[in-house]
Design an enzyme around this catalytic site. Structure first.
Site, short mmCIF file in Angstrom:
data_model
loop_
_atom_site.label_atom_id
_atom_site.label_comp_id
_atom_site.label_asym_id
_atom_site.label_seq_id
_atom_site.Cartn_x
_atom_site.Cartn_y
_atom_site.Cartn_z
N ARG A 27 0.81 -1.22 0.00
CA ARG A 27 0.00 0.00 0.00
C ARG A 27 0.84 1.26 0.00
O ARG A 27 0.32 2.36 -0.09
CB ARG A 27 -0.90 0.01 1.23
CG ARG A 27 -1.80 -1.18 1.31
CD ARG A 27 -2.77 -1.00 2.42
NE ARG A 27 -3.74 0.00 2.06
CZ ARG A 27 -5.02 -0.23 1.89
NH1 ARG A 27 -5.49 -1.42 2.06
NH2 ARG A 27 -5.84 0.74 1.58
N ASN A 96 -3.02 8.02 7.80
CA ASN A 96 -3.30 7.84 6.36
C ASN A 96 -4.28 8.92 5.96
O ASN A 96 -5.21 9.20 6.71
CB ASN A 96 -3.98 6.49 6.09
CG ASN A 96 -3.00 5.34 6.16
OD1 ASN A 96 -1.81 5.54 6.33
ND2 ASN A 96 -3.53 4.14 6.03
#
Ligand code: F6R
Length: 604
Positions: A27, A96
């Site tokens: 990711r 994030n």
């Protein structure tokens, strides 16, 4: 995009944090770091392995948070790596998403003389939480107070050195889940790192915050109202997130395609009644009967799956469809009649920010929104009115392969299902029969991968490549070009084969290979003529066609089994994925984690 993990419980957090970061590295992989209670913070630019090597002996504690980054604000340096902290180094944060008003907040602190250590938006949030914590030293209170002052998207995990037995997590727009294990509580931005530890998870929703201690958890709103969240079970198996002897996830995932098609079809085809069942759409069936228009949206490969879906629905159902990339659709004016139009959002991860926002916009406009989503429980799955899961299993390689194939498969099911709602069963029996044969056809193509590997190796030095196709093969040409760009960094273009003489033919010379998608379908002859035009300009042509339809002149040819025209895109995709894979392999590139990319784009 970026990955978060956390653990609090009875064992040492560090091994899980490192293992979790490795599992989430797909990711984001430009820098990584962790904070462990009692041991402090450690971060490094580069891959998780670099961080791992830097961890000193005895770096342990029973609670910690960690992050692997995909840079948005600030270069991938050690200073910009997470965790970030406040000026007193009391509060530690991994994040994030994007804090949109970070400049104002940063300026406010800078005018007070506070010196920032990084260029990130995240550090401003760390400072803000630190400031609130100084006033009210209860971490969940400080986090909630700070979050009320930020705009943007976040999934965060926070710790404070004064409360070492506590992790606070919160979500707005960036996925976060809590795993409930026998030996403690886990935090992760997707389920992958949890699978070997627990199957029981709670998905946080936007505006929610959770407080985890060694022996308790609670989920609340930002205003501290206690919420009763459902504990859900993840049914993915652990093997599906491991390489099973393959050199790369990408190859493993391509090789899984036959089973993926079986899984996407399982329980959805009734061969006796020749009908399609899509349980996830049952509740909206009445509304679907009367629709007059469909808008499909998605990003990247999901968008190309959507373009193929457009052709499938138009051809098999006769409803007008338009497909738009989500980053554009979300800012367009919705003019369609919401009573008669539906949105179909396609997303493997179910977390792509643009696609999610397009869903929200369409629903604001009163439209019914359906999802074609792979990740169960993801944001798009939850925010759409109804949908069809792909059942492709977790996809770890950054380039989408098996998920793309499953999206195409679901579109075929959806098209027949919509036709059935309007005109009853019996209209597409041949397509249904052929659907059930697809896994075997896919196996045949994959068992001949050697030929594809040799062709890719012969062209591995190419600087450019062109993919052409018509009708159903037109979006697949785009997908083939995208795959090659992503993993082999070769400049690749795609065109409808009929467009070549309107300009792109000028590019063709003996150095510029063309991959021609020309299975025996209703436009075979037309495509063949367009390909002849390329050959007449000394262009080298790699042919992908159905068995028995190879042109006499071809020297490099990949064949696929013949099937119904509507299903051919599923089969032509496989050689393209393998071609991209083997070209990248020859070029010695990091196939599963191409430069500059990340799986699951949760920022705009
Ligand atoms: C290409 C690729 C991307 C994704 C896109 C959408 O190989 O993987 O183009 O298809 O980022 O992602 P999802 O499907 O998760 O919304």
């Amino acid at each position: 995009m970026c990955g978060i993990v956390g653990y609090i419980g009875s064992r040492d957090a560090t091994p899980f944090l490192l293992e979790g970061l490795r599992a989430l590295e797909y990711r984001g992989y430009d820098s990584a770091g962790l904070f462990v209670s009692g041991s402090g913070a450690q971060k490094r630019a580069g891959k998780v392995s670099v961080l791992e090597e830097s961890i000193p002996e005895g770096f342990q504690g029973n609670a910690g948070i960690a992050h692997t980054r995909w840079a948005t604000h600030g270069a991938p340096t050690e200073n910009n790596a997470h965790p970030h902290t406040d000026d007193t180094e009391t509060v530690w944060l991994v994040h994030n998403g994007i804090i949109e008003n970070y400049r104002e907040i940063r300026e406010m602190f800078e005018t007070e003389g506070i010196v920032f250590r990084s260029e990130t938006d995240t550090e401003t949030l760390a400072q803000l939480i630190g400031r609130k914590y100084r006033d009210t030293p209860i971490l969940e209170q400080a986090v909630a107070d700070a979050l009320k002052e930020v705009r943007g998207a976040y999934g965060i995990a926070v710790m404070a050195i004064n409360e070492p037995e506590k992790i606070v997590v919160a979500r707005h727009g960036s996925p976060l889940l809590i795993g409930i294990g026998d030996d403690g509580y886990y935090v992760a931005s997707d389920a992958t790192p949890l699978l070997t530890h627990t199957r029981n998870v709670i998905y946080l929703d936007d505006g929610e915050l959770a407080v985890l201690t060694t022996d308790s958890y609670k989920v609340t709103s930002l205003t501290h109202a206690l919420l009763n969240k459902e504990v859900q079970n993840i049914d993915w198996d652990v093997e599906s997130v491991q390489k099973k002897g393959y050199e790369h996830f990408m190859l493993k995932e391509i090789m899984e395609v036959p089973e993926v098609i079986e899984n996407s079809l399982r329980g959805r085809i009734d061969l006796e009644a020749m009908s399609i069942h899509l349980g996830g759409l049952r509740d909206v069936e009445e509304r679907l009967k009367n629709i007059e228009r469909i808008i499909i949206t998605g990003c990247g490969s999901a968008y190309y799956a959507g373009l193929t879906g457009e052709l499938l629905i138009e051809e098999l159902v006769g409803i007008p469809v338009e497909t738009e990339i989500a980053s554009e659709l979300r800012y367009r004016r919705f003019t369609a009649d919401p009573e008669k139009t539906i949105l179909v959002a396609v997303s493997q991860s179910g977390e792509t920010a643009d696609t999610l926002e397009a869903v929200r916009e369409a629903r604001k406009h009163g439209m019914l929104a359906l999802g074609i989503v792979n990740a169960v429980g993801s944001s798009i799955a939850r925010e759409t009115d109804a949908g069809v899961y792909n059942h492709a299993g977790p996809e770890i390689g950054v380039a989408s392969t098996k998920a793309f194939v499953s999206q195409l498969t679901v579109f075929v099911l959806l098209a027949i299902y919509l036709k059935q709602l309007r005109d009853g069963t019996g209209t597409h029996n041949e397509v249904i029969r052929e659907l059930t044969r697809l896994p075997d056809y896919a196996r045949r193509i994959l068992s001949a991968s050697e030929n594809i590997s040799e062709i890719a190796a012969a062209h591995a030095g190419m600087r450019d490549a062109l993919f052409v196709g018509r009708k159903f093969q037109y979006p697949i040409a785009y997908e083939g070009a995208l795959k090659l760009k992503e993993v082999s960094y070769v400049h690749a273009e795609a065109y409808g084969a009929g467009e070549m003489k309107h300009g792109p033919l000028a590019l063709i010379d003996s150095e510029f290979p063309t991959i021609a998608l020309m299975p025996l379908d209703s436009v075979y002859e037309k495509t063949l003529s367009n390909v002849e035009e390329i050959r007449a300009r000394s262009g080298k042509v790699i042919v992908i066609t159905t068995e028995g339809s190879e042109p006499a002149w071809t020297t490099e040819c990949i064949t696929i089994p013949q099937t119904h025209e509507a299903l051919l895109p599923i089969l032509t995709t496989l050689p393209l994925q393998l071609f991209a894979y083997y070209a990248a392999l020859q070029r010695g590139l990091p196939i599963d984690m191409p430069r500059n990319l990340a799986k699951s784009v949760t920022v705009e």
